[in-house]
Design a protein around this motif. Sequence first.
Motif, PDB file in Angstrom:
ATOM      1  N   UNK A 187      30.790  -1.950  16.152  1.00 19.54           N
ATOM      2  CA  UNK A 187      31.501  -0.701  15.896  1.00 19.54           C
ATOM      3  C   UNK A 187      31.368  -0.355  14.408  1.00 19.54           C
ATOM      4  N   UNK A 189      32.980   2.429  12.235  1.00 18.20           N
ATOM      5  CA  UNK A 189      33.785   3.633  11.962  1.00 18.20           C
ATOM      6  C   UNK A 189      33.316   4.293  10.666  1.00 18.20           C
ATOM      7  N   UNK A 190      32.968   5.571  10.764  1.00 17.19           N
ATOM      8  CA  UNK A 190      32.365   6.250   9.617  1.00 17.19           C
ATOM      9  C   UNK A 190      33.384   6.557   8.523  1.00 17.19           C
ATOM     10  N   UNK A 191      34.642   6.206   8.771  1.00 13.82           N
ATOM     11  CA  UNK A 191      35.652   6.423   7.744  1.00 13.82           C
ATOM     12  C   UNK A 191      35.565   5.383   6.633  1.00 13.82           C
ATOM     13  N   UNK A 192      35.004   4.223   6.930  1.00 11.71           N
ATOM     14  CA  UNK A 192      34.870   3.226   5.857  1.00 11.71           C
ATOM     15  C   UNK A 192      33.553   2.467   5.911  1.00 11.71           C
ATOM     16  N   UNK A 267      32.890  -4.720   6.814  1.00 14.68           N
ATOM     17  CA  UNK A 267      32.771  -3.848   7.989  1.00 14.68           C
ATOM     18  C   UNK A 267      32.849  -4.698   9.237  1.00 14.68           C
ATOM     19  N   UNK A 268      33.140  -4.090  10.401  1.00 14.32           N
ATOM     20  CA  UNK A 268      33.183  -4.881  11.636  1.00 14.32           C
ATOM     21  C   UNK A 268      31.838  -5.518  11.934  1.00 14.32           C
ATOM     22  N   UNK A 269      31.897  -6.670  12.544  1.00 11.96           N
ATOM     23  CA  UNK A 269      30.660  -7.350  12.922  1.00 11.96           C
ATOM     24  C   UNK A 269      30.845  -7.939  14.326  1.00 11.96           C
ATOM     25  N   UNK A 270      29.817  -8.616  14.831  1.00 14.09           N
ATOM     26  CA  UNK A 270      29.883  -9.154  16.192  1.00 14.09           C
ATOM     27  C   UNK A 270      29.663 -10.667  16.176  1.00 14.09           C
ATOM     28  N   UNK A 271      30.101 -11.343  17.251  1.00 13.62           N
ATOM     29  CA  UNK A 271      30.000 -12.815  17.240  1.00 13.62           C
ATOM     30  C   UNK A 271      28.578 -13.349  17.143  1.00 13.62           C
ATOM     31  N   UNK A 477      27.919  -9.606  23.440  1.00 12.67           N
ATOM     32  CA  UNK A 477      28.773  -8.621  24.091  1.00 12.67           C
ATOM     33  C   UNK A 477      27.935  -7.754  25.026  1.00 12.67           C
ATOM     34  N   UNK A 479      28.811  -4.778  25.643  1.00  8.90           N
ATOM     35  CA  UNK A 479      29.305  -3.431  25.361  1.00  8.90           C
ATOM     36  C   UNK A 479      28.188  -2.394  25.263  1.00  8.90           C
ATOM     37  N   UNK A 487      32.475   3.531  26.876  1.00 13.03           N
ATOM     38  CA  UNK A 487      32.739   2.679  25.709  1.00 13.03           C
ATOM     39  C   UNK A 487      33.998   3.141  24.993  1.00 13.03           C
ATOM     40  N   UNK A 488      34.121   4.458  24.815  1.00 17.28           N
ATOM     41  CA  UNK A 488      35.277   4.985  24.092  1.00 17.28           C
ATOM     42  C   UNK A 488      36.455   5.284  25.033  1.00 17.28           C
TER      43      UNK A 488
END
Lengths: 527, 527
Positions: A187, A189-192, A267-271, A477, A479, A487-488
Amino acid sequence: KYHLAATLLCFIKKILWLNDCKILVFPVEGSHWINMLKIIEVLHTRGHEIVVLRMSPSWYVKEKSSLYTCIDLPTTSFEENFEVFVSQQLKIRLQAKSFWSRMWANMQMRSLMVEQFNIFHQQIGDLIIKILEDKDLIQKLRNARYDLFLTDPGHAGGTILAKYLKLPLVNNARWTVQGEAHFDIAPSPLSYVPFTATELTDKMTFLQRVKNCISSVLGRYTMATISEPVYKPILSKYFGADVDYSAFMADADIWLMRNDFIFEYPRPTMPNVVYMSGFQCKPPKALPADLEEFVQSSGDHGVILMSMGTLVSQLPSHVTEEIAAAFAQLPQKVIWRYLGQRPASLGNNTLLVKWFPQNDLLGHPKTRVFLTHGGTNGLQEAIYHGIPIVGIPIFFDQPENLSRIRAKGGAVIVDVAEVDRQVLGQALNTVLNEASYTENMRRLSWLHKDQPLSPMDQAVFWIEFVIRHKGAPHLKSHSHTLSWAVYHSLDVISALLCACLFFIYTFVYVGRAVWRRNFRRNKVKQG
Amino acid sequence: KYHLAATLLCFIKKILWLNDCKILVFPVEGSHWINMLKIIEVLHTRGHEIVVLRMSPSWYVKEKSSLYTCIDLPTTSFEENFEVFVSQQLKIRLQAKSFWSRMWANMQMRSLMVEQFNIFHQQIGDLIIKILEDKDLIQKLRNARYDLFLTDPGHAGGTILAKYLKLPLVNNARWTVQGEAHFDIAPSPLSYVPFTATELTDKMTFLQRVKNCISSVLGRYTMATISEPVYKPILSKYFGADVDYSAFMADADIWLMRNDFIFEYPRPTMPNVVYMSGFQCKPPKALPADLEEFVQSSGDHGVILMSMGTLVSQLPSHVTEEIAAAFAQLPQKVIWRYLGQRPASLGNNTLLVKWFPQNDLLGHPKTRVFLTHGGTNGLQEAIYHGIPIVGIPIFFDQPENLSRIRAKGGAVIVDVAEVDRQVLGQALNTVLNEASYTENMRRLSWLHKDQPLSPMDQAVFWIEFVIRHKGAPHLKSHSHTLSWAVYHSLDVISALLCACLFFIYTFVYVGRAVWRRNFRRNKVKQG
């Protein structure tokens, strides 16, 4: 302990002529190969047998090596084409001096890049079809019973072939056919999370966030129009018509990212993402005697290193004259990796060399500043050794890379179109004289080195993990297989909203009916 | 290598009476303390000085210990209150036999739990105010110059005090005051991330996703109504009125998660999350002679272990009679950790004990099945040793925990309200006779042990990392400080939509005007 035991085991197996595992590698050419080769070197020392799918004629990949054997894939050379592209890019960049001309230059460079990517992916697409249609080759690859497919997802060749051969897949990645790899799999998010090439940070104003959103939509659309038309028909033909393009490309067991959170903003990351930024860095070795003598002659002033990387071999003479003149003003000594004609304004303090041991020089205690175009490898070596940067970015990810180091207080950036002796001299003096630049880079260096496992050990561990377990499904994942709306949870939200509306409507309708009946009855009574 | 050097250094420092670092710990009581103590043990061996903020009277935390010193905080005991709560929960759970009565029981248990949480947080809230108002205590804590604050964010005490003292903060977490910790700090798309206590997996049907969304909204709302009214006024008073509650609670340098992706489904994570599931597990030690003799007497049939944890000390006798009868039918030997009256139907094959060395027994080669309530610690020990599970969940996270192991093919779950000799006997026989259960747990065990660093080493490394660098700002995302609308870029999307509409409107308006003028002119001409 782990390392020692593995090395010992590998040694015993080598004596017995038993190779550990068989790894099939489909690299991306150019500087990407330099990175891949570092990993191959270590995998080789650990006793694995490595086979490289080599485009022939190849630009960087040597046919004969003690580290790997090659399977040649006949293609047309990409090299000349690319050199023309590089000189075009440089020419455009040099002409852009005002804000508007820089905007215009960026658009021109972008369209050239799109053209270049089109040619590149078209060539890879043709090659993949050729491979998949070559029954002998496919049978040969199947018979070899590889344990792992290692690729760079900068093109789709590796991903497609790995799935076709049903092999566990490890990606050595920063870029994919769709852009920066994180945007494909985590994921964002374009806000950060600043989008690629925006040069934004994780802290954005409203207008910067607008820019980030627009850049993201345009960027992703552009990349989709380049790569999807090439690869999607191949997926439909060889994997079935219902294969989802993005999900297919995002599906790897482990992503070895040439990145980390010293370079990247949080930023978010994945396993299944493993960060191995700086995996190529090593402690410095001793310099050749003549170079060491030159470096020592700098005294307390120290040395400035300059390298514009392997792609930009020749800057125009009016630029190099200015650079040489800027160097000549300084009390420091300068070592300049330079291939062109000797500039007339060159000072006594500057040594021109065709090549230098960059890692060893960056690790030398006399080195004060690194003047670079901002390629990932150079920057990561500078982080590793804690050397501050003056950056002259040209194209690709270079402006973006340098903007990150600048945001962390370790770099000053100079526009190549504006380079003259004053501007460059000032930039160099700023970095030389303000202690914060060196302090910040030393802090990044400390953070980088303060990891429980070295980046290369991490990378090798997870490659061998995938071999041992024939994949890493518990980290993957699913996803990516979900559609955008699912997804959303847009379907669920719509359904819940509809249900709410229905209840409200029923409530109001029944309520009104009841109220009317009472009201009428009252009326009748009153009447 | 890293370990050895550190141990040596620590030894030298100890000789010189120099302690490495000072760590202030604010634990959560009960089974959470057992976990925290394991970390304290290791930190102690590494030469750190540990001070524990201990609620007095304490339920689990001993006042005298060679591992730490205590600062007592006068509170009222939570213990009796909690024991009443546990027996109430068990009673409700036992009565729920049909689908609807189970629904009803869940609602009752939920409301009891809310009440319990209310009391708990209220008590902690009062305690925090008492601490912050105690100038002497605060001054004492400030003077001690701690290097790190280690807490369990199951209550907000640690987070608030750490920020008040401006200390680097490490959370030892699975739950926070707002729910499962991941939901506080990482993107959690409800399309593939099952919400707490739903017992869903990462692959959900449409209706399951509806359930997941509703559960998430209700769950988060409930938790917010419990904890926010207690802690928010404290934040406003001591940190300023504009402090964002969620951002405050999410702000820690490192989150040591008592979780990993062997237990958890793959989901997005953040750079400052370190997974240390199973950090408490160790290779088995030899059993006491009498226990070993009993285990060996089981022959090839092996042994079944049963423990319902520390909280449920007494199941009602009609249940224990049925359990004993189910055991009596089996050829295996059974070791049952049990505190109540000896059941009449107990077979010769069953040994009742008040306590057993769970880790050593689970690691014994004769152990075949673990019959458990599904507490996290027990399950993680079972994963570590690869022992399949028959689960009888009662409350809290137990149903959820067990549903994960079931989804991975390592457990059969039995409803405690339905336990009789047939049902339990069948469940035990299934797990004993179908090889897949053992195989799956062994696979999980292998995956768990196949890590580059042991979970405890990871935890200790990152705790010391935060001490060395006085925090980990490069891993901490500031996304929590963004409002919901900004986080999801809703303001940017709205602005862009408005801009689009404006352009379309202008285009249509001007176009119509131009068209009309032409059309009229033509008309005039034609006229």
